[in-house]
Design a protein around this motif. Structure first.
Motif, short mmCIF file in Angstrom:
data_model
loop_
_atom_site.label_atom_id
_atom_site.label_comp_id
_atom_site.label_asym_id
_atom_site.label_seq_id
_atom_site.Cartn_x
_atom_site.Cartn_y
_atom_site.Cartn_z
N PRO A 118 0.83 -1.22 0.00
CA PRO A 118 0.00 0.00 0.00
C PRO A 118 0.86 1.26 0.00
O PRO A 118 1.91 1.32 0.64
N PHE A 119 0.39 2.26 -0.73
CA PHE A 119 1.14 3.52 -0.80
C PHE A 119 1.26 4.15 0.58
O PHE A 119 2.25 4.83 0.87
N GLN A 120 0.28 3.93 1.44
CA GLN A 120 0.30 4.52 2.77
C GLN A 120 1.49 4.06 3.60
O GLN A 120 1.95 4.79 4.48
N LEU A 121 1.97 2.84 3.34
CA LEU A 121 3.12 2.33 4.09
C LEU A 121 4.41 3.04 3.69
O LEU A 121 5.38 3.07 4.46
N LEU A 122 4.42 3.60 2.49
CA LEU A 122 5.63 4.25 1.98
C LEU A 122 5.60 5.76 2.15
O LEU A 122 6.55 6.44 1.76
N VAL A 123 4.53 6.29 2.72
CA VAL A 123 4.37 7.73 2.73
C VAL A 123 5.46 8.44 3.54
O VAL A 123 5.93 9.51 3.16
N ILE A 124 5.88 7.86 4.67
CA ILE A 124 6.91 8.51 5.49
C ILE A 124 8.26 8.54 4.77
O ILE A 124 8.89 9.61 4.68
N PRO A 125 8.76 7.42 4.22
CA PRO A 125 10.01 7.51 3.45
C PRO A 125 9.91 8.47 2.27
O PRO A 125 10.85 9.22 2.00
N ILE A 126 8.78 8.43 1.55
CA ILE A 126 8.62 9.33 0.41
C ILE A 126 8.62 10.78 0.88
O ILE A 126 9.24 11.65 0.25
N PHE A 127 7.94 11.06 1.99
CA PHE A 127 7.91 12.42 2.52
C PHE A 127 9.31 12.90 2.88
O PHE A 127 9.68 14.05 2.58
N LEU A 128 10.11 12.03 3.49
CA LEU A 128 11.48 12.40 3.88
C LEU A 128 12.33 12.66 2.65
O LEU A 128 13.14 13.60 2.63
N VAL A 129 12.16 11.84 1.60
CA VAL A 129 12.92 12.06 0.37
C VAL A 129 12.52 13.38 -0.28
O VAL A 129 13.37 14.15 -0.74
N LEU A 130 11.22 13.65 -0.33
CA LEU A 130 10.75 14.91 -0.92
C LEU A 130 11.23 16.11 -0.11
O LEU A 130 11.60 17.15 -0.68
N LYS A 131 11.23 15.96 1.20
CA LYS A 131 11.72 17.05 2.05
C LYS A 131 13.21 17.27 1.84
O LYS A 131 13.68 18.40 1.80
N TRP A 132 13.97 16.17 1.73
CA TRP A 132 15.40 16.28 1.47
C TRP A 132 15.67 16.96 0.13
O TRP A 132 16.63 17.72 -0.02
N GLY A 133 14.81 16.71 -0.84
CA GLY A 133 14.98 17.33 -2.15
C GLY A 133 14.36 18.72 -2.26
O GLY A 133 14.39 19.33 -3.33
N HIS A 134 13.78 19.21 -1.15
CA HIS A 134 13.18 20.56 -1.10
C HIS A 134 12.07 20.73 -2.15
O HIS A 134 11.95 21.79 -2.78
N ILE A 135 11.24 19.70 -2.33
CA ILE A 135 10.15 19.81 -3.29
C ILE A 135 8.78 19.59 -2.62
O ILE A 135 7.78 19.40 -3.32
N ILE A 136 8.75 19.60 -1.27
CA ILE A 136 7.47 19.60 -0.59
C ILE A 136 6.75 20.91 -0.93
O ILE A 136 7.36 21.97 -1.06
N ASN A 137 5.44 20.85 -1.08
CA ASN A 137 4.63 22.01 -1.45
C ASN A 137 4.95 22.52 -2.85
O ASN A 137 4.93 23.72 -3.13
N THR A 138 5.25 21.58 -3.75
CA THR A 138 5.43 21.90 -5.16
C THR A 138 4.66 20.88 -5.99
O THR A 138 4.22 19.85 -5.48
N TYR A 139 4.52 21.15 -7.28
CA TYR A 139 3.86 20.19 -8.16
C TYR A 139 4.63 18.87 -8.22
O TYR A 139 4.03 17.80 -8.38
N TRP A 140 5.95 18.95 -8.10
CA TRP A 140 6.76 17.73 -8.18
C TRP A 140 6.44 16.78 -7.04
O TRP A 140 6.57 15.56 -7.19
N ALA A 141 6.02 17.30 -5.90
CA ALA A 141 5.65 16.44 -4.77
C ALA A 141 4.40 15.62 -5.09
O ALA A 141 4.19 14.55 -4.49
N LEU A 142 3.57 16.09 -6.01
CA LEU A 142 2.37 15.37 -6.42
C LEU A 142 2.62 14.46 -7.62
O LEU A 142 1.83 13.55 -7.87
N ILE A 143 3.70 14.71 -8.35
CA ILE A 143 3.97 13.98 -9.58
C ILE A 143 4.95 12.83 -9.38
O ILE A 143 4.68 11.68 -9.76
#
Length: 275
Positions: A118-143
């Motif tokens: 389930p995608f929900q199990l991966l949400v924390i690692p994905i969130f940390l990767v997106l935060k590390w890449g500074h793309i939280i709150n951007t379109y790339w975070a949704l894509i």
């Protein structure tokens, strides 16, 4: 002989009755939603007069929900994710279907294993990767989290296996390389599977609420489903207005599915049949 013919016709009749009954049961909630959306505020379809039908709910829902920006955001995200998935699925699916290399079967099992996570199990690692890449709150975070999908890879891999390999061999003799074979031969022949993947991906992204809710907080990045959830909180007791908003957000995917339904059915029916 006549008795057998009568039994066959009788079976067809009852099958048709059951299918129509099933269709009515499935469509009944949609019919209720549709009728309620035309009801004036404070009334229900059951007590509406003949002259009480109104389109005001749609205009009010569109304006109050600010769906124009949400539609633009959802369209952008859905098209981008769909394009990424078609490209990655076509390349990976072709490699798994035609190229022979060590570990191909193991890689296929890994792809299939991703379908049960389930995608929900991966949400924390994905969130940390997106935060590390500074793309939280951007379109790339949704894509980016949905740019690759195991289902798409497996779907196209199965469809590519139904295409005769002699076509590729003939193209290779004419001097075509692997990418040319994929682009000029395999993909045009795999149009039903591509349409199926397009519909699954686009509709899935259009209806997605989880990613916008977790990866974005900026109002200008609101998608359709997030806007609809916020609209529901504001107008909990106004059922006609809520149903109008539901119809507004559902129309694009319904039209899209109706346009591509023939290719969709063909893609589902032929996928997995080896030549």
């Amino acid at each position: 002989m006549s008795k057998l013919t009568w039994n066959w016709k009788n079976a067809n009749f009852w099958s048709l009755v059951l299918l129509l009954l099933g269709a009515f049961i499935v469509l009944l909630p949609l019919i209720v939603v549709f009728l309620t959306s035309f009801a004036p505020t404070g009334t229900t379809p059951g007590v509406m007069g003949k002259n009480n039908w109104t389109l005001a709910n749609y205009r009010e829902a569109w304006e109050r929900g600010k769906f124009l920006l949400a539609f633009a955001n959802s369209t952008l995200v859905a098209i981008a994710v769909t394009a990424f998935q078609i490209i990655t699925s076509a390349l990976a699916g072709y490699a798994l279907a035609r190229l022979k290399f060590r570990g191909r079967q193991a890689l296929l099992l890994v792809v299939l294993a991703t379908l049960v996570i389930p995608f929900q199990l991966l949400v924390i690692p994905i969130f940390l990767v997106l935060k590390w890449g500074h793309i939280i709150n951007t379109y790339w975070a949704l894509i980016l989290p949905s740019a690759v999908n195991g289902f798409g890879i497996f779907l196209l891999r199965q469809y590519f296996q139904t295409i005769p390999i002699e076509l590729e061999e003939a193209a290779a003799i004419d001097g075509a390389n692997r990418l040319q074979i994929l682009w000029q031969i395999m993909l045009p022949l795999a149009r039903p599977a591509l349409v199926t993947l397009f519909l699954f991906t686009f509709i899935g992204e259009w209806n997605d609420l989880f990613k916008p809710l977790v990866f974005t907080t900026r109002p200008e990045l609101r998608t359709v489903q997030l806007a609809l959830a916020e609209f529901q909180e504001q107008f909990t007791n106004n059922w006609p207005l809520m149903m109008a908003a539901v119809i507004i957000t559902t129309i694009p995917v319904m039209v899209l599915f109706l346009i591509g339904q023939k290719q969709f059915i063909r893609g589902i029916a032929t996928t997995g049949i080896k030549n």
